[in-house]
Write a protein that holds these residues in place. Structure first.
Motif, PDB file in Angstrom:
ATOM      1  N   ARG A  98       0.840  -1.207   0.000  1.00  0.00           N
ATOM      2  CA  ARG A  98       0.000   0.000   0.000  1.00  0.00           C
ATOM      3  C   ARG A  98       0.870   1.251   0.000  1.00  0.00           C
ATOM      4  O   ARG A  98       0.623   2.190  -0.746  1.00  0.00           O
ATOM      5  N   GLY A  99       1.899   1.258   0.851  1.00  0.00           N
ATOM      6  CA  GLY A  99       2.810   2.390   0.897  1.00  0.00           C
ATOM      7  C   GLY A  99       3.548   2.574  -0.417  1.00  0.00           C
ATOM      8  O   GLY A  99       3.689   3.697  -0.923  1.00  0.00           O
ATOM      9  N   LEU A 100       4.019   1.475  -0.986  1.00  0.00           N
ATOM     10  CA  LEU A 100       4.729   1.511  -2.261  1.00  0.00           C
ATOM     11  C   LEU A 100       3.839   2.092  -3.351  1.00  0.00           C
ATOM     12  O   LEU A 100       4.255   2.982  -4.107  1.00  0.00           O
ATOM     13  N   MET A 101       2.604   1.620  -3.448  1.00  0.00           N
ATOM     14  CA  MET A 101       1.724   2.085  -4.507  1.00  0.00           C
ATOM     15  C   MET A 101       1.294   3.532  -4.298  1.00  0.00           C
ATOM     16  O   MET A 101       1.107   4.279  -5.268  1.00  0.00           O
ATOM     17  N   ALA A 102       1.159   3.964  -3.043  1.00  0.00           N
ATOM     18  CA  ALA A 102       0.853   5.376  -2.769  1.00  0.00           C
ATOM     19  C   ALA A 102       2.031   6.253  -3.207  1.00  0.00           C
ATOM     20  O   ALA A 102       1.838   7.324  -3.800  1.00  0.00           O
ATOM     21  N   ASP A 103       3.249   5.789  -2.944  1.00  0.00           N
ATOM     22  CA  ASP A 103       4.438   6.532  -3.377  1.00  0.00           C
ATOM     23  C   ASP A 103       4.535   6.575  -4.900  1.00  0.00           C
ATOM     24  O   ASP A 103       4.903   7.595  -5.487  1.00  0.00           O
ATOM     25  N   TRP A 104       4.195   5.474  -5.566  1.00  0.00           N
ATOM     26  CA  TRP A 104       4.202   5.418  -7.030  1.00  0.00           C
ATOM     27  C   TRP A 104       3.177   6.396  -7.601  1.00  0.00           C
ATOM     28  O   TRP A 104       3.478   7.154  -8.530  1.00  0.00           O
ATOM     29  N   ALA A 105       1.981   6.408  -7.035  1.00  0.00           N
ATOM     30  CA  ALA A 105       0.942   7.329  -7.506  1.00  0.00           C
ATOM     31  C   ALA A 105       1.399   8.772  -7.343  1.00  0.00           C
ATOM     32  O   ALA A 105       1.207   9.603  -8.236  1.00  0.00           O
ATOM     33  N   SER A 106       2.009   9.065  -6.216  1.00  0.00           N
ATOM     34  CA  SER A 106       2.525  10.414  -5.982  1.00  0.00           C
ATOM     35  C   SER A 106       3.591  10.772  -7.012  1.00  0.00           C
ATOM     36  O   SER A 106       3.604  11.875  -7.556  1.00  0.00           O
ATOM     37  N   PHE A 107       4.467   9.819  -7.302  1.00  0.00           N
ATOM     38  CA  PHE A 107       5.538  10.047  -8.274  1.00  0.00           C
ATOM     39  C   PHE A 107       4.986  10.320  -9.668  1.00  0.00           C
ATOM     40  O   PHE A 107       5.374  11.281 -10.324  1.00  0.00           O
ATOM     41  N   ILE A 108       4.068   9.489 -10.139  1.00  0.00           N
ATOM     42  CA  ILE A 108       3.598   9.640 -11.520  1.00  0.00           C
ATOM     43  C   ILE A 108       2.641  10.815 -11.691  1.00  0.00           C
ATOM     44  O   ILE A 108       2.420  11.258 -12.805  1.00  0.00           O
ATOM     45  N   CYS A 109       2.101  11.337 -10.594  1.00  0.00           N
ATOM     46  CA  CYS A 109       1.194  12.484 -10.689  1.00  0.00           C
ATOM     47  C   CYS A 109       1.930  13.819 -10.634  1.00  0.00           C
ATOM     48  O   CYS A 109       1.326  14.860 -10.874  1.00  0.00           O
ATOM     49  N   LYS A 110       3.224  13.791 -10.354  1.00  0.00           N
ATOM     50  CA  LYS A 110       4.015  15.030 -10.325  1.00  0.00           C
ATOM     51  C   LYS A 110       4.356  15.446 -11.747  1.00  0.00           C
ATOM     52  O   LYS A 110       4.547  14.593 -12.621  1.00  0.00           O
ATOM     53  N   PRO A 111       4.492  16.755 -11.967  1.00  0.00           N
ATOM     54  CA  PRO A 111       5.013  17.190 -13.264  1.00  0.00           C
ATOM     55  C   PRO A 111       6.409  16.603 -13.473  1.00  0.00           C
ATOM     56  O   PRO A 111       7.168  16.427 -12.516  1.00  0.00           O
ATOM     57  N   LEU A 112       6.743  16.291 -14.695  1.00  0.00           N
ATOM     58  CA  LEU A 112       8.002  15.628 -15.030  1.00  0.00           C
ATOM     59  C   LEU A 112       9.210  16.353 -14.441  1.00  0.00           C
ATOM     60  O   LEU A 112      10.135  15.718 -13.943  1.00  0.00           O
ATOM     61  N   ALA A 113       9.214  17.668 -14.465  1.00  0.00           N
ATOM     62  CA  ALA A 113      10.360  18.439 -13.982  1.00  0.00           C
ATOM     63  C   ALA A 113      10.606  18.247 -12.479  1.00  0.00           C
ATOM     64  O   ALA A 113      11.709  18.440 -12.007  1.00  0.00           O
ATOM     65  N   GLU A 114       9.584  17.843 -11.733  1.00  0.00           N
ATOM     66  CA  GLU A 114       9.723  17.673 -10.296  1.00  0.00           C
ATOM     67  C   GLU A 114      10.268  16.300  -9.906  1.00  0.00           C
ATOM     68  O   GLU A 114      10.678  16.100  -8.762  1.00  0.00           O
ATOM     69  N   ASN A 115      10.260  15.358 -10.808  1.00  0.00           N
ATOM     70  CA  ASN A 115      10.717  14.010 -10.485  1.00  0.00           C
ATOM     71  C   ASN A 115      12.226  13.932 -10.527  1.00  0.00           C
ATOM     72  O   ASN A 115      12.890  14.645 -11.285  1.00  0.00           O
ATOM     73  N   ARG A 116      12.757  13.047  -9.717  1.00  0.00           N
ATOM     74  CA  ARG A 116      14.207  12.924  -9.569  1.00  0.00           C
ATOM     75  C   ARG A 116      14.865  12.167 -10.710  1.00  0.00           C
ATOM     76  O   ARG A 116      16.050  12.246 -10.887  1.00  0.00           O
ATOM     77  N   ILE A 117      14.113  11.411 -11.467  1.00  0.00           N
ATOM     78  CA  ILE A 117      14.705  10.567 -12.501  1.00  0.00           C
ATOM     79  C   ILE A 117      14.866  11.385 -13.788  1.00  0.00           C
ATOM     80  O   ILE A 117      13.949  12.069 -14.223  1.00  0.00           O
ATOM     81  N   ALA A 118      16.020  11.290 -14.378  1.00  0.00           N
ATOM     82  CA  ALA A 118      16.240  11.909 -15.685  1.00  0.00           C
ATOM     83  C   ALA A 118      15.578  11.027 -16.732  1.00  0.00           C
ATOM     84  O   ALA A 118      15.767   9.825 -16.757  1.00  0.00           O
ATOM     85  N   VAL A 119      14.786  11.613 -17.590  1.00  0.00           N
ATOM     86  CA  VAL A 119      14.068  10.857 -18.601  1.00  0.00           C
ATOM     87  C   VAL A 119      14.828  10.968 -19.911  1.00  0.00           C
ATOM     88  O   VAL A 119      15.144  12.061 -20.371  1.00  0.00           O
ATOM     89  N   ASN A 120      15.111   9.826 -20.514  1.00  0.00           N
ATOM     90  CA  ASN A 120      15.791   9.777 -21.796  1.00  0.00           C
ATOM     91  C   ASN A 120      14.743   9.597 -22.878  1.00  0.00           C
ATOM     92  O   ASN A 120      14.125   8.542 -22.964  1.00  0.00           O
ATOM     93  N   PRO A 121      14.512  10.627 -23.719  1.00  0.00           N
ATOM     94  CA  PRO A 121      13.443  10.525 -24.716  1.00  0.00           C
ATOM     95  C   PRO A 121      13.766   9.571 -25.856  1.00  0.00           C
ATOM     96  O   PRO A 121      12.906   9.261 -26.640  1.00  0.00           O
ATOM     97  N   ALA A 122      14.991   9.100 -25.947  1.00  0.00           N
ATOM     98  CA  ALA A 122      15.371   8.214 -27.064  1.00  0.00           C
ATOM     99  C   ALA A 122      14.869   6.814 -26.861  1.00  0.00           C
ATOM    100  O   ALA A 122      14.585   6.320 -25.856  1.00  0.00           O
TER     101      ALA A 122
END
Length: 122
Positions: A98-122
Protein backbone atom coordinates in the motif's frame (compact mmCIF):
# COMPACT_ATOMS: atom_id res chain seq x y z
CA UNK A 1 -5.76 1.54 -4.13
CA UNK A 2 -3.93 4.83 -3.90
CA UNK A 3 -6.11 7.90 -3.42
CA UNK A 4 -5.24 9.16 -6.91
CA UNK A 5 -6.34 5.86 -8.44
CA UNK A 6 -9.65 5.90 -6.57
CA UNK A 7 -10.36 9.42 -7.90
CA UNK A 8 -9.50 8.29 -11.42
CA UNK A 9 -11.68 5.16 -11.23
CA UNK A 10 -14.63 7.17 -9.90
CA UNK A 11 -14.30 9.60 -12.82
CA UNK A 12 -14.58 6.88 -15.49
CA UNK A 13 -18.02 6.74 -17.13
CA UNK A 14 -19.67 3.38 -16.45
CA UNK A 15 -21.52 1.12 -18.83
CA UNK A 16 -24.59 0.35 -16.72
CA UNK A 17 -25.09 -2.92 -18.60
CA UNK A 18 -21.71 -4.31 -17.54
CA UNK A 19 -20.21 -5.52 -14.29
CA UNK A 20 -16.75 -4.56 -15.56
CA UNK A 21 -14.97 -1.24 -15.12
CA UNK A 22 -13.37 -1.71 -18.55
CA UNK A 23 -15.88 -3.85 -20.46
CA UNK A 24 -15.04 -5.62 -23.66
CA UNK A 25 -17.09 -5.66 -26.81
CA UNK A 26 -17.34 -9.44 -27.17
CA UNK A 27 -19.95 -11.86 -25.88
CA UNK A 28 -18.19 -12.41 -22.54
CA UNK A 29 -17.99 -8.72 -21.69
CA UNK A 30 -14.31 -9.11 -20.79
CA UNK A 31 -11.79 -6.66 -22.25
CA UNK A 32 -9.48 -8.32 -24.79
CA UNK A 33 -5.87 -8.89 -23.70
CA UNK A 34 -4.60 -6.67 -26.52
CA UNK A 35 -7.03 -3.79 -25.90
CA UNK A 36 -4.41 -1.58 -24.22
CA UNK A 37 -1.90 -2.24 -27.01
CA UNK A 38 -4.52 -1.44 -29.63
CA UNK A 39 -5.47 1.77 -27.82
CA UNK A 40 -1.83 2.89 -27.58
CA UNK A 41 -1.26 2.15 -31.27
CA UNK A 42 -4.45 3.96 -32.28
CA UNK A 43 -3.23 6.98 -30.30
CA UNK A 44 0.05 6.93 -32.25
CA UNK A 45 2.18 5.40 -29.48
CA UNK A 46 3.40 2.31 -31.30
CA UNK A 47 6.72 2.42 -29.44
CA UNK A 48 5.02 2.02 -26.03
CA UNK A 49 4.25 -1.48 -24.77
CA UNK A 50 2.05 -2.74 -21.96
CA UNK A 51 5.09 -4.39 -20.47
CA UNK A 52 6.83 -1.02 -20.50
CA UNK A 53 4.39 0.30 -17.87
CA UNK A 54 5.31 -2.53 -15.52
CA UNK A 55 8.99 -2.18 -16.31
CA UNK A 56 8.88 1.56 -15.59
CA UNK A 57 7.32 0.87 -12.19
CA UNK A 58 9.91 -1.78 -11.36
CA UNK A 59 12.84 0.43 -12.37
CA UNK A 60 11.47 3.31 -10.28
CA UNK A 61 10.83 1.07 -7.27
CA UNK A 62 14.33 -0.39 -7.43
CA UNK A 63 16.19 2.85 -8.11
CA UNK A 64 14.22 5.48 -6.22
CA UNK A 65 12.77 3.73 -3.16
CA UNK A 66 13.98 1.65 -0.25
CA UNK A 67 11.20 -0.93 -0.43
CA UNK A 68 12.49 -4.50 -0.24
CA UNK A 69 12.76 -6.40 -3.51
CA UNK A 70 10.14 -8.90 -2.33
CA UNK A 71 7.59 -6.11 -1.84
CA UNK A 72 8.27 -4.64 -5.29
CA UNK A 73 7.97 -8.03 -6.96
CA UNK A 74 4.80 -8.88 -5.07
CA UNK A 75 3.29 -5.56 -6.24
CA UNK A 76 3.76 -6.86 -9.78
CA UNK A 77 2.16 -10.18 -8.83
CA UNK A 78 5.57 -11.88 -9.04
CA UNK A 79 5.96 -14.34 -6.21
CA UNK A 80 9.42 -15.72 -6.80
CA UNK A 81 9.77 -17.58 -3.52
CA UNK A 82 10.73 -21.19 -3.93
CA UNK A 83 8.75 -23.91 -2.15
CA UNK A 84 10.90 -23.87 0.98
CA UNK A 85 10.99 -20.10 1.31
CA UNK A 86 7.26 -19.93 0.61
CA UNK A 87 6.59 -22.35 3.45
CA UNK A 88 8.15 -19.92 5.93
CA UNK A 89 7.36 -16.58 4.32
CA UNK A 90 3.59 -16.43 4.04
CA UNK A 91 3.15 -12.65 4.05
CA UNK A 92 1.54 -10.83 1.15
CA UNK A 93 3.24 -7.59 2.31
CA UNK A 94 -0.09 -5.80 1.91
CA UNK A 95 0.67 -2.83 4.17
CA UNK A 96 4.09 -2.31 2.58
CA UNK A 97 2.59 -2.65 -0.91
CA UNK A 98 0.00 0.00 0.00
CA UNK A 99 2.81 2.39 0.90
CA UNK A 100 4.73 1.51 -2.26
CA UNK A 101 1.72 2.08 -4.51
CA UNK A 102 0.85 5.38 -2.77
CA UNK A 103 4.44 6.53 -3.38
CA UNK A 104 4.20 5.42 -7.03
CA UNK A 105 0.94 7.33 -7.51
CA UNK A 106 2.53 10.41 -5.98
CA UNK A 107 5.54 10.05 -8.27
CA UNK A 108 3.60 9.64 -11.52
CA UNK A 109 1.19 12.48 -10.69
CA UNK A 110 4.01 15.03 -10.32
CA UNK A 111 5.01 17.19 -13.26
CA UNK A 112 8.00 15.63 -15.03
CA UNK A 113 10.36 18.44 -13.98
CA UNK A 114 9.72 17.67 -10.30
CA UNK A 115 10.72 14.01 -10.49
CA UNK A 116 14.21 12.92 -9.57
CA UNK A 117 14.70 10.57 -12.50
CA UNK A 118 16.24 11.91 -15.69
CA UNK A 119 14.07 10.86 -18.60
CA UNK A 120 15.79 9.78 -21.80
CA UNK A 121 13.44 10.53 -24.72
CA UNK A 122 15.37 8.21 -27.06
Amino acid sequence: LAEEVVKLVKSIPRDEGSDFLFPGQGKTGVMHANAVRTLLHDMGYKQITRHGFRSSFRDWAGECTHYPREVCEMALAHDERDQTEGAYSRSDFLDKRRGLMADWASFICKPLAENRIAVNPA
